[in-house]
Scaffold this active site. Structure first.
Site, PDB file in Angstrom:
ATOM      1  N   TYR A 180     -55.398 -16.360 -30.835  1.00 44.29           N
ATOM      2  CA  TYR A 180     -55.373 -17.794 -30.572  1.00 44.29           C
ATOM      3  C   TYR A 180     -56.374 -18.572 -31.437  1.00 44.29           C
ATOM      4  CZ  TYR A 180     -52.998 -17.661 -25.906  1.00 44.29           C
ATOM      5  OH  TYR A 180     -52.139 -17.544 -24.855  1.00 44.29           O
ATOM      6  N   LEU A 183     -56.160 -18.313 -35.421  1.00 48.85           N
ATOM      7  CA  LEU A 183     -55.029 -19.013 -36.040  1.00 48.85           C
ATOM      8  C   LEU A 183     -55.127 -20.518 -35.850  1.00 48.85           C
ATOM      9  CD1 LEU A 183     -52.252 -16.448 -35.176  1.00 48.85           C
ATOM     10  CD2 LEU A 183     -53.295 -16.859 -37.410  1.00 48.85           C
ATOM     11  N   HIS A 434     -32.117 -38.570 -24.344  1.00 47.75           N
ATOM     12  CA  HIS A 434     -31.693 -38.405 -25.726  1.00 47.75           C
ATOM     13  C   HIS A 434     -32.310 -39.514 -26.575  1.00 47.75           C
ATOM     14  CE1 HIS A 434     -29.162 -37.365 -29.103  1.00 47.75           C
ATOM     15  NE2 HIS A 434     -28.858 -38.639 -29.236  1.00 47.75           N
TER      16      HIS A 434
HETATM   17  N1  LIG Z   1     -54.452 -22.229 -26.923  1.00 47.57           N
HETATM   18  C1  LIG Z   1     -55.115 -21.505 -26.028  1.00 47.57           C
HETATM   19  O1  LIG Z   1     -54.754 -21.427 -24.852  1.00 47.57           O
HETATM   20  C2  LIG Z   1     -56.349 -20.784 -26.449  1.00 47.57           C
HETATM   21  C3  LIG Z   1     -56.978 -21.123 -27.631  1.00 47.57           C
HETATM   22  C4  LIG Z   1     -58.114 -20.424 -27.987  1.00 47.57           C
HETATM   23  C5  LIG Z   1     -58.610 -19.434 -27.163  1.00 47.57           C
HETATM   24  N2  LIG Z   1     -57.967 -19.137 -26.012  1.00 47.57           N
HETATM   25  C6  LIG Z   1     -58.495 -18.052 -25.130  1.00 47.57           C
HETATM   26  O2  LIG Z   1     -59.657 -17.496 -25.690  1.00 47.57           O
HETATM   27  C7  LIG Z   1     -59.486 -16.085 -25.820  1.00 47.57           C
HETATM   28  C8  LIG Z   1     -60.212 -15.615 -27.044  1.00 47.57           C
HETATM   29  O3  LIG Z   1     -59.524 -16.019 -28.239  1.00 47.57           O
HETATM   30  P1  LIG Z   1     -59.550 -15.093 -29.505  1.00 47.57           P
HETATM   31  O4  LIG Z   1     -58.691 -15.702 -30.547  1.00 47.57           O
HETATM   32  O5  LIG Z   1     -60.963 -14.758 -29.824  1.00 47.57           O
HETATM   33  O6  LIG Z   1     -58.912 -13.750 -28.947  1.00 47.57           O
HETATM   34  P2  LIG Z   1     -57.402 -13.207 -28.924  1.00 47.57           P
HETATM   35  O7  LIG Z   1     -57.412 -12.104 -27.941  1.00 47.57           O
HETATM   36  O8  LIG Z   1     -56.418 -14.296 -28.795  1.00 47.57           O
HETATM   37  O9  LIG Z   1     -57.197 -12.606 -30.381  1.00 47.57           O
HETATM   38  C9  LIG Z   1     -58.062 -11.657 -30.913  1.00 47.57           C
HETATM   39  C10 LIG Z   1     -57.335 -10.995 -32.064  1.00 47.57           C
HETATM   40  O10 LIG Z   1     -58.278 -10.213 -32.779  1.00 47.57           O
HETATM   41  C11 LIG Z   1     -57.670  -8.972 -33.118  1.00 47.57           C
HETATM   42  N3  LIG Z   1     -58.774  -8.036 -33.314  1.00 47.57           N
HETATM   43  C12 LIG Z   1     -59.508  -7.377 -32.399  1.00 47.57           C
HETATM   44  N4  LIG Z   1     -60.472  -6.648 -33.007  1.00 47.57           N
HETATM   45  C13 LIG Z   1     -60.349  -6.876 -34.333  1.00 47.57           C
HETATM   46  C14 LIG Z   1     -61.062  -6.428 -35.475  1.00 47.57           C
HETATM   47  N5  LIG Z   1     -62.098  -5.598 -35.366  1.00 47.57           N
HETATM   48  N6  LIG Z   1     -60.671  -6.881 -36.692  1.00 47.57           N
HETATM   49  C15 LIG Z   1     -59.609  -7.731 -36.813  1.00 47.57           C
HETATM   50  N7  LIG Z   1     -58.891  -8.169 -35.766  1.00 47.57           N
HETATM   51  C16 LIG Z   1     -59.265  -7.765 -34.534  1.00 47.57           C
HETATM   52  C17 LIG Z   1     -56.763  -8.658 -31.942  1.00 47.57           C
HETATM   53  O11 LIG Z   1     -55.737  -7.759 -32.284  1.00 47.57           O
HETATM   54  C18 LIG Z   1     -56.222 -10.047 -31.604  1.00 47.57           C
HETATM   55  O12 LIG Z   1     -55.041 -10.349 -32.319  1.00 47.57           O
HETATM   56  C19 LIG Z   1     -57.989 -15.880 -25.900  1.00 47.57           C
HETATM   57  O13 LIG Z   1     -57.613 -14.620 -25.424  1.00 47.57           O
HETATM   58  C20 LIG Z   1     -57.459 -16.954 -25.035  1.00 47.57           C
HETATM   59  O14 LIG Z   1     -57.397 -16.468 -23.725  1.00 47.57           O
HETATM   60  C21 LIG Z   1     -56.853 -19.782 -25.646  1.00 47.57           C
END
Ligand SMILES: NC(=O)c1ccc[n+]([C@@H]2O[C@H](COP(=O)([O-])OP(=O)(O)OC[C@H]3O[C@@H](n4cnc5c(N)ncnc54)[C@H](O)[C@@H]3O)[C@@H](O)[C@H]2O)c1
Ligand SMILES: Cc1cc2nc3c(=O)[nH]c(=O)nc-3n(C[C@H](O)[C@H](O)[C@H](O)COP(=O)(O)OP(=O)(O)OC[C@H]3O[C@@H](n4cnc5c(N)ncnc54)[C@H](O)[C@@H]3O)c2cc1C
Length: 455
Positions: A180, A183, A434
């Protein structure tokens, strides 16, 4: 030391804690809320709100550089400190608004760090130390960024908090973690002009969601020039480069700043919580369906209780717990909880994905593209689709997903459909204005019923 008593003590004023306190106050429960930082917690001060402000500012700038049909703009520039000041103003406004609401609800607010002595007693040290004794305790201490030993925060290695307070757009930004935050913020900085590389260990970005939902986002990242390295492990940062291991070979990704977003870790041990000996699930406090921990009279809500770590989940839990403490019979419907990724295009998911539904029995799955929707075409943003997942006879909708521009605003209708146990026929019988993007949900439901009109 001063000593006070209360019926309900809440530790933490994030979306979980402050909503619990507001509802408890409304219900006439004598409530004390302790917060060591700013009112509103992660979401309001360094999470949801500031990130969405930055994303909006980046979108506006991007649109001026890539204007729509007939629009010519020359000499557009972006002032990051000015945009950050605007963002800070929104945070100030909302944080002080929470204070006003808490006062109105007659919640007693104590500023400082709570240290639990047992399940009914907390001490807040400081200039005016106080011991608080309560009948019921709510732990709403939230979470903090997870760290990677190879990339400790500091200097040019940023957590989301620092990435939301930069004064200059980094020329080259490496993002470790394609979830999240990575990106959403990675895309925002790419729109502001950074050359962005996303490093993700899993085979796909946003690995919890299916490839149909993430493919349009991958195309958009590609168009923005964001390089995505999946199946890759970041190993360290030195000499202006991030070293990345992919398929056994080392790559060096040039970067001025590295944003590490590999998840969040619950605050489930500090503040004397460890001493309570509560049952845990991994790093999270274990709760039942009513947010009760393993200790009588101690509830836990929000990020400290596990996935999904979302503000609206924390709020729903907080509201429910206040009502339970007031003696109301309350439950909450997990199935209808939306997840929204505020990338461009946005992604929404409520309920079950097709694979999850199919694992339970026969399903009907139908999607409808924005590419033939009048509103999407007139907005010149027509990528993506809405997808409905229903049980085999279409009687119950089990999940709804969408990817596309602005689909976050459809999340409420998706959740309502699941919460009310809507059928495909209910959605089909609902007149959608619409031209709107909501018509795509209508058409997806018609399609599942075998009678689509516009495809
Ligand atoms: N729009 C939203 O609702 C929103 C936005 C931001 C954050 N959040 C919350 O905050 C939490 C934290 O966000 P986040 O983006 O830090 O976590 P996330 O869990 O969304 O994503 C973490 C990503 O890091 C990857 N990853 C883990 N270890 C890694 C490594 N060593 N090297 C490379 N990639 C690795 C994972 O596979 C995963 O895809 C989210 O889980 C979400 O619950 C929500
Ligand atoms: C960059 C970013 C973007 C996000 N975007 C979204 C989004 O768009 N949508 C969404 O749903 N979620 C989003 N989230 C997740 C969301 O912020 C969290 O799910 C939410 O804040 C959790 O609320 P909470 O009440 O559990 O805890 P928190 O918001 O973390 O609040 C906990 C509070 O407790 C306080 N505290 C902790 N220990 C003590 C103590 N001992 N004494 C006193 N006070 C204490 C902390 O200071 C903090 O204020 C985002 C997160 C980040 C980091």
């Amino acid at each position: 030391m001063r000593e006070i008593t209360c019926r309900l003590l809440i530790i933490g004023s994030g979306p979980g804690g402050y909503v619990c306190a507001l509802r408890a106050g409304q219900l006439g429960i004598d409530t004390v809320l302790v917060e060591e930082a700013r009112l509103g917690g992660t979401c309001l001060t360094v999470g949801c709100i500031p990130s969405k402000a930055l994303i909006h500012a980046a979108d506006e700038f991007h649109r001026t550089r890539h204007p729509g049909p007939g629009v010519r703009i020359t000499g557009a520039s972006f002032d990051l400190p000015e945009a950050m000041a605007w963002k800070d103003g929104i945070v100030d406004q909302l944080s002080s608004g929470v204070g006003t609401l808490l006062r109105k609800a007659k919640v007693r607010l104590i500023h400082g760090r709570a240290d639990l002595r047992d399940g009914k007693t907390a001490v807040v040290a400081g200039d005016d130390p106080v011991t608080i004794r309560c009948e019921t305790l709510v732990i709403a201490t939230g979470s903090e960024p997870a760290t990677l030993p190879a990339l400790p925060f500091g200097g040019d290695i940023l957590s989301s908090t620092e990435a939301l307070a930069l004064t200059e757009v980094p020329a080259r930004l490496a993002v470790v973690g394609g979830g999240y935050i990575g990106l959403e913020l990675g895309m925002a900085y790419a729109k502001l002009g950074s050359t962005v590389t996303v490093v993700e260990t899993a085979p796909r970005i946003l690995p919890a969601w299916d490839a149909d939902l993430t493919t349009p986002l991958m195309s958009a990242l590609d168009r923005l020039g964001v390089r995505v390295l999946t199946g890759s492990l970041a190993q360290g940062f030195s000499g202006g480069a991030l070293s990345v291991l992919k398929d056994g070979a080392e790559d060096r990704v040039g970067a001025d700043k590295v944003l590490v977003t590999v998840g969040r870790r619950p605050r489930s041990t500090a503040a004397g919580i460890a001493g309570l000996g509560l049952a845990t699930d991994g790093p999270f406090l274990r709760i039942d369906g009513a947010c009760r921990t393993s200790m009588t009279g101690v509830y836990a809500i929000g990020d400290v209780t596990g996935e999904p770590m979302l503000a609206h989940r924390a709020m729903a839990q907080g509201e429910m717990v206040a009502e339970l403490v007031a003696g109301h019979a309350r439950t909450w419907d997990h199935r209808a909880m939306p997840a929204v990724c505020f990338t461009d295009p946005e992604i929404v998911s409520v309920g079950l994905l097709p694979d999850q539904a199919a694992a339970r029995g026969p399903v009907k799955v139908a999607s409808f593209p924005f590419g033939v929707n009048g509103r999407a075409l007139t907005e010149n943003r027509f990528e993506g689709f809405v997808r409905v997942v229903a049980d085999g006879d279409g009687r119950e909708i089990l999940g709804i997903q969408a990817v596309g521009s602005g689909v976050s605003e459809l999340a409420g209708e998706f959740s309502l459909a699941l919460e009310m146990g809507a059928t495909l026929a209910d959605i089909a019988a609902t007149i959608h204005a619409h031209p709107t993007r909501g018509e795509v949900l209508h058409e997806a439901s018609l399609r599942a019923l075998g009678r689509t009109l516009h495809l």
